[in-house]
Structures are given as C-alpha cells and as structure tokens.
Design an enzyme around this catalytic site. Structure first.
Site, PDB file in Angstrom:
ATOM      1  N   SER A 118       1.187  -1.489   0.059  1.00 22.55           N
ATOM      2  CA  SER A 118       0.139  -0.253  -0.072  1.00 22.55           C
ATOM      3  C   SER A 118       0.814   0.952   0.068  1.00 22.55           C
ATOM      4  CB  SER A 118      -0.730   0.418   1.311  1.00 22.55           C
ATOM      5  OG  SER A 118      -1.172   1.243   1.280  1.00 22.55           O
ATOM      6  N   TYR A 175      -3.433  -0.101  10.239  1.00 20.74           N
ATOM      7  CA  TYR A 175      -2.995  -1.129   8.717  1.00 20.74           C
ATOM      8  C   TYR A 175      -1.588  -0.454   8.295  1.00 20.74           C
ATOM      9  CZ  TYR A 175      -4.575  -0.658   3.911  1.00 20.74           C
ATOM     10  OH  TYR A 175      -4.196  -1.159   2.209  1.00 20.74           O
TER      11      TYR A 175
END
Length: 264
Positions: free
Chosen positions: A147, A160
């Site tokens: 990500s 996350y």
C-alpha cells in the site's frame, strides 16, 4: 518474443481475497493472460461461486476455494486440496486484507492485532506453505499487495500502516531467502482506486474526493484494471530478474509533495 514474455498460459494462480474489488481485477488480468485462476474468500461459499461464474463468463478457467488465510491449518488443508484437484500453484497474490479506521489512542489491542494478523501474518502463512512447492519445483512468483501506507502515515489507519509497512519488509526478506530457488517475491502498492467501496466518497465536492484528485498528478482515481499490467508483469517471465521490488501503482502520488489548494 515480447508478447510471449507476458504469456501465462499453463500457469495456476491463487489470488486471495479475489471475490470482488482489486483482488478480482488482478485475478481477471492474470486470467486474460492465460492463467488458471484460484478464487479465494472467507465470507461465504455462495460469494465464491458467484465470483467463479463471473470469471467463467469471460472464458477464464477458474476454481473457487473458501478458506481463512489467517488460520494456518485451514491454509495447509486448502493448498493440499488445490494441488490435488487443480495442480501446483505457480503464482500467488496475497491480496486479502482489512482496514479499521480507528485513531490509535482509541484502538483496542485486539483490534490492532486483528489487522496485523490478516494484513501481515496471513501473507506469511500462505506464502510459507505455497513457497515450499515452488522451492521444490525451482520456480514461482509471489506478489504481496502492499500500500502507499507501506511508505506513508495517515490519520486513523495506524494498524493498517504498521501491517503494510511490515509487509514491504517481509517481501524483501522473502525475496532474500527464496531468490536462489528461482522464486521471485515482489509487491504491488495500489494508490486510490474507483471501487464499490469508494463510491460514496468519489463525489464532486466531497472533501476526500477533492483531496485525492488534487494530490494525484494523474488528477483522477485509478481504474481497478490499471493494476492488471503490474500483476501480469510480476507474474510472468518478464520479471524473472525482478526480486524484492515494490511497484507502486498510484498515479504518481508518492512522487510528489502535492500542490497548493489554490494552484491553477
């Protein structure tokens, strides 16, 4: 010759979390390049069956398997079943993941651990057991879906970001250990994409939509199909000497500090 470098005919690809969204888009890309697709999910068999039908409508040879990527015994049993019923796994995309948008100061330890388990520990579990066969056969491709949060922080996604930052380094260490066995391990870092989940915030005038449009040099959200090329490249012979690399598909966000809101 150039086209054959990207040909995935005869290859079997397992894509976790591929019943919808970006996972499905990448799996379809591999399928269109000739790969047999193993669809995975853990919500319901019905959702997996529905996804398999969608792939088959495009003429993609597809099978579906329900298993929990964070449960090692479930993973081991599923991989054995896949290899017995379909064949050896040549390509693995670790895409399954979750996000909890909770400020760290308010986040329960159990919530933090859940994100880490699914987004970081599960790619280790699945890769470890798939890689055993790849190492024995002396070839394989593993792609971990990282990500932009592998590089940047953002309010309310601390767990996350911690997981995705860890996944970036896990990718590099897998590449370090398994490269000598002709197993290439790389990552893809998606930017912001137009998916069903982002529909409510992709409205003109919505603050986050305006932020993404202004922050991205491409001045738009990504189309899920934009990930197909990266996935095909990292799954094919074209990337045989690419190892431990994170390919960011983000419209250029990570390349720039952004522009002032009053810039014309």
């Amino acid at each position: 010759m150039g086209i054959s470098l990207f040909d995935l005919k005869g290859k079997i690809a397992l894509v976790t979390g591929s019943t919808h969204g970006l996972g499905m888009a990448m799996a379809k890309g591999l399928g269109r390049a000739g790969a047999t697709i193993i669809v995975n999910g853990n919500s319901s068999q019905a959702k997996i069956d529905e996804a398999v039908l969608e792939f088959k409508k495009e003429g993609i040879k597809t099978f579906g398997y329900k298993f929990n990527v964070a449960d090692e015994s479930d993973v081991v049993a599923a991989i054995s079943k896949i290899e017995n019923e379909v064949g050896a796994i040549d390509i693995l995309i670790n895409n399954a993941g979750i996000i909890k948008r909770i400020p760290l100061i308010e986040m329960e330890v159990s919530e933090f651990k859940e994100v880490i388990d699914i987004d970081l520990v599960s790619p280790f579990i699945v890769s470890k057991h798939v890689a055993k066969g790849m190492i024995a056969r002396q070839h394989g491709k593993i792609i971990n879906i990282c990500s932009m949060m592998s590089e940047l922080g953002r309010n309310s996604v601390g767990a996350y970001a911690a997981a995705k930052g860890g996944l970036k380094m896990l990718t590099k260490n897998m590449a370090t250990e398994w490269g000598k066995h002709n197993v290439q391990v790389n990552g893809i870092g998606p930017g912001y994409f137009a998916t069903e989940q982002t529909t409510p915030i992709r409205i003109d005038g919505h603050p986050f939509n305006d932020f993404i449009i202004n922050r991205t040099p491409a001045a738009k959200w990504g189309n899920p199909d934009d990930l197909s090329g990266a996935a095909i490249f990292l799954s094919s012979k074209a990337s045989d000497f690419v190892n431990g690399h994170i390919l960011y598909v983000d419209g250029g966000i990570l390349a720039t500090i952004g522009k002032p809101s009053n810039e014309i």
